[in-house]
Design a protein around this motif. Sequence first.
Motif, mmCIF file in Angstrom:
data_model
loop_
_atom_site.group_PDB
_atom_site.id
_atom_site.type_symbol
_atom_site.label_atom_id
_atom_site.label_comp_id
_atom_site.label_asym_id
_atom_site.label_seq_id
_atom_site.Cartn_x
_atom_site.Cartn_y
_atom_site.Cartn_z
ATOM 1 N N GLY A 1 -2.564 -9.848 -8.053
ATOM 2 C CA GLY A 1 -2.311 -11.200 -8.505
ATOM 3 C C GLY A 1 -0.828 -11.539 -8.434
ATOM 4 O O GLY A 1 0.031 -10.654 -8.387
ATOM 5 N N GLY A 2 -0.512 -12.835 -8.409
ATOM 6 C CA GLY A 2 0.870 -13.276 -8.434
ATOM 7 C C GLY A 2 1.403 -13.261 -9.853
ATOM 8 O O GLY A 2 0.797 -12.700 -10.770
ATOM 9 N N LEU B 1 -5.645 -12.685 -6.430
ATOM 10 C CA LEU B 1 -5.528 -13.264 -5.092
ATOM 11 C C LEU B 1 -6.320 -12.493 -4.041
ATOM 12 O O LEU B 1 -6.678 -13.037 -3.003
ATOM 13 C CB LEU B 1 -4.053 -13.290 -4.665
ATOM 14 N N GLY B 2 -6.568 -11.228 -4.293
ATOM 15 C CA GLY B 2 -7.300 -10.392 -3.341
ATOM 16 C C GLY B 2 -7.482 -9.000 -3.899
ATOM 17 O O GLY B 2 -6.930 -8.657 -4.953
ATOM 18 N N GLN C 1 1.908 -12.741 -3.957
ATOM 19 C CA GLN C 1 1.672 -14.111 -3.492
ATOM 20 C C GLN C 1 2.187 -14.275 -2.070
ATOM 21 O O GLN C 1 1.549 -14.907 -1.218
ATOM 22 C CB GLN C 1 2.366 -15.110 -4.418
ATOM 23 N N GLU C 2 3.351 -13.669 -1.775
ATOM 24 C CA GLU C 2 3.894 -13.708 -0.410
ATOM 25 C C GLU C 2 2.941 -13.024 0.569
ATOM 26 O O GLU C 2 2.680 -13.538 1.664
ATOM 27 C CB GLU C 2 5.249 -13.001 -0.363
ATOM 28 N N ILE C 3 2.431 -11.874 0.161
ATOM 29 C CA ILE C 3 1.521 -11.125 1.036
ATOM 30 C C ILE C 3 0.224 -11.883 1.236
ATOM 31 O O ILE C 3 -0.350 -11.897 2.339
ATOM 32 C CB ILE C 3 1.260 -9.723 0.448
ATOM 33 N N ALA C 4 -0.255 -12.538 0.185
ATOM 34 C CA ALA C 4 -1.486 -13.335 0.299
ATOM 35 C C ALA C 4 -1.269 -14.502 1.242
ATOM 36 O O ALA C 4 -2.143 -14.833 2.056
ATOM 37 C CB ALA C 4 -1.919 -13.820 -1.079
ATOM 38 N N GLY D 1 -3.141 -0.167 4.734
ATOM 39 C CA GLY D 1 -2.523 0.728 5.698
ATOM 40 C C GLY D 1 -2.234 0.089 7.037
ATOM 41 O O GLY D 1 -1.638 0.720 7.909
ATOM 42 N N LEU D 2 -2.654 -1.161 7.249
ATOM 43 C CA LEU D 2 -2.449 -1.809 8.548
ATOM 44 C C LEU D 2 -1.553 -3.039 8.436
ATOM 45 O O LEU D 2 -1.313 -3.715 9.429
ATOM 46 C CB LEU D 2 -3.804 -2.224 9.144
ATOM 47 N N GLY D 3 -1.088 -3.340 7.235
ATOM 48 C CA GLY D 3 -0.331 -4.566 7.037
ATOM 49 C C GLY D 3 1.149 -4.320 6.839
ATOM 50 O O GLY D 3 1.774 -3.484 7.489
ATOM 51 N N ASP D 4 1.709 -5.043 5.899
ATOM 52 C CA ASP D 4 3.133 -4.991 5.617
ATOM 53 C C ASP D 4 3.521 -3.613 5.077
ATOM 54 O O ASP D 4 2.868 -3.095 4.169
ATOM 55 C CB ASP D 4 3.460 -6.070 4.581
ATOM 56 N N PRO D 5 4.590 -2.984 5.608
ATOM 57 C CA PRO D 5 4.974 -1.635 5.160
ATOM 58 C C PRO D 5 5.378 -1.597 3.695
ATOM 59 O O PRO D 5 5.158 -0.589 3.007
ATOM 60 C CB PRO D 5 6.134 -1.254 6.081
#
Length: 663
Positions: free
Chosen positions: A247-248, A254-255, A278-281, A290-294
């Motif tokens: 959550g933010g 959020l996910g 929130q930025e990542i969402a 494991g496949l997204g933002d480090p």
Amino acid sequence: MSTITLKAKHDHLEKVASTRDPVKAIAEFVWNALDADATSVSVDFPRNPLDGVQSIVISDNGLGIPRDRAEHDFESLGESWKRQARQTKVHSRAIHGKEGQGRLKFFSLAQKANWSTVYESDGKRLSLSISVDADKLHTGTVSEPIEVSATETGTVVELTNLKEGFEWLTGEQARADFNATFAPYVLQYPDLEIRYDGIPVDPKASIERSHDFKTKSVVGATRVISDLSLKVIEWKSKVSIRRIHFGGETGVVLGTLPANITAPDYSFSVYAYSPFFQEIANANLLELDGLGDPDFTRVVDYIRDEVGDYFRDREAEKSSELIQSLKEAGVYPYEGDPKDEIERRERQVFDIATHAVQSYSRDFKKAENALKKITLGLLKEALAHNPESVTRILRAVFNLPKSKQDDFSELLDRTQLSHIISASSLIAERVVTLQVLREMVFDPKHRSTIKERGELDVLVGENTWIFGENFHFTMQESGLTKIMARVSEELGKARSRKSKGRKPDGKIGRIDSFMGRMVPHADPGHRDFLLIELKRPSLTVTRKELDQLEDYVQALIKQPDFSTTSTAWNFYLVTTEYDDYVKDRVTQTGRPVGLFLDKENHKVWVKTWAEIVRDCEGRLNFIQERLRVEVSAEEIEQKIALLKSSIVKAGKEKADTEGDPGD
């Protein structure tokens, strides 16, 4: 009535609308209701005459959907009114959705969705309906608003022509998953009422226990993620999938991602809040593991580590009464407080294993204390020296159910306890070995009596790490002929049995230790060979020993069998001290101290034990400090005595079985 057309292609809308989690799809409509300032939301499952789920209905008493907003939001994907709002209009609650996509999630559940809404405009109550078909997500219809005499505003969403039988949505697991999503929100806003199939979301009734972690900052790959708030809630009912909810700063989920945390027999959800999420969402990376933002990956790893530690503490806490009774009975194998972090983790796993044994093994429960003490002592030794064997012991000795065996295997993997303990044991053994070596070569009472063969070479042969790691074969005290045969075997070259290794004067020779290893090289067949000549501690090396070393070198590197192979040879003469002649030869300008000869395919070194020990201590101290390995003086003395006796025994056996001294 008007027709609205979404500004996106149907295939793209299908991707946006699809979800493999029906409970999450339903939750999106509940979030929409809460964003519309509803104080009461109900999810119902009307049945058909055969008691099957006929449709899914989400109703609320929110502000409704005005005509202008209906046309704008249903025509525009990603341009929701919520992007401009941080809080709801009336109750100033946190806003959940901002992408304008949640309403399309019905696609995974039903063929049709219909919104019947009542809103207020200019003091009047107006009603309209919106319909969207799953086969035509890019179009929909909005009815003309009509004035009604309704007492309150609100919206009813009905999902019909369900794509499959969703009877399981009315079961306990689906309810638990739904509660896990909204319980934190209800805790934050206690005046809300959210019902699922007639039963309200009641955090107090469904939460077994909750724990708030200290707020921390996490160092990511490219940035510092500040103010990470973390909570774990343990549920009374079992959730189907244990998840991390992100959550933010407002606390709205959020996910989610699967928890992937080893915690046998616990039903829980993790809630992590940070503006970072929130930025990542917004970048649609929140549900990529494991496949997204480090930086996100680093935060997820941190969350899993922290919650994993929490549940290990919980499990140890649950077993504390049993452990206390074992202590009082004198059968608990540990004494005092853990001496370091490694032993603390070891004890955690031991206590958990012991608790499981007590729960599942009737034989252990009935056993006398003397037998329990022996059994637990063996379990402790296995965990301390060979953690991988614990699962086999639990199966073979205690007949633990396979599910429990798997839990412990995963527990060891997740905590990396087996790797830590194995490394710690290895470092501890090496610390002791160095202590033995010091006594043998430096202590006057041993230095004058220790021999290079049968004693010193046995210690070195069993601890080749002293001269470097990764040697994949070793030979102790071997003749030149045997060494040549072993090199030929390693290089895949045939060598005549009649071929003999001799020094330039034709005499036979023996090398104290011979080792080989593969190293990164352009030629995959390249090999490094290390030959060690040891001198007894009481001997001062002179020109005589230096000349003898050169004879060995020439005997080996001039063998015609290896003239075209990719090999590198390192020769070491190891002693306690050397005279001035040797010192002049091994301390030349522009060369490392100890380097006697530096040729294209071979190097010859003269090293003192002081240099060897100092290098080893440097490597071990660095690792020992990080693993916090401590070896008591008493333990060192015991192991020294044992190691000395084994060296003497090995030396005698070697002397008794020694064959032809020349080969």
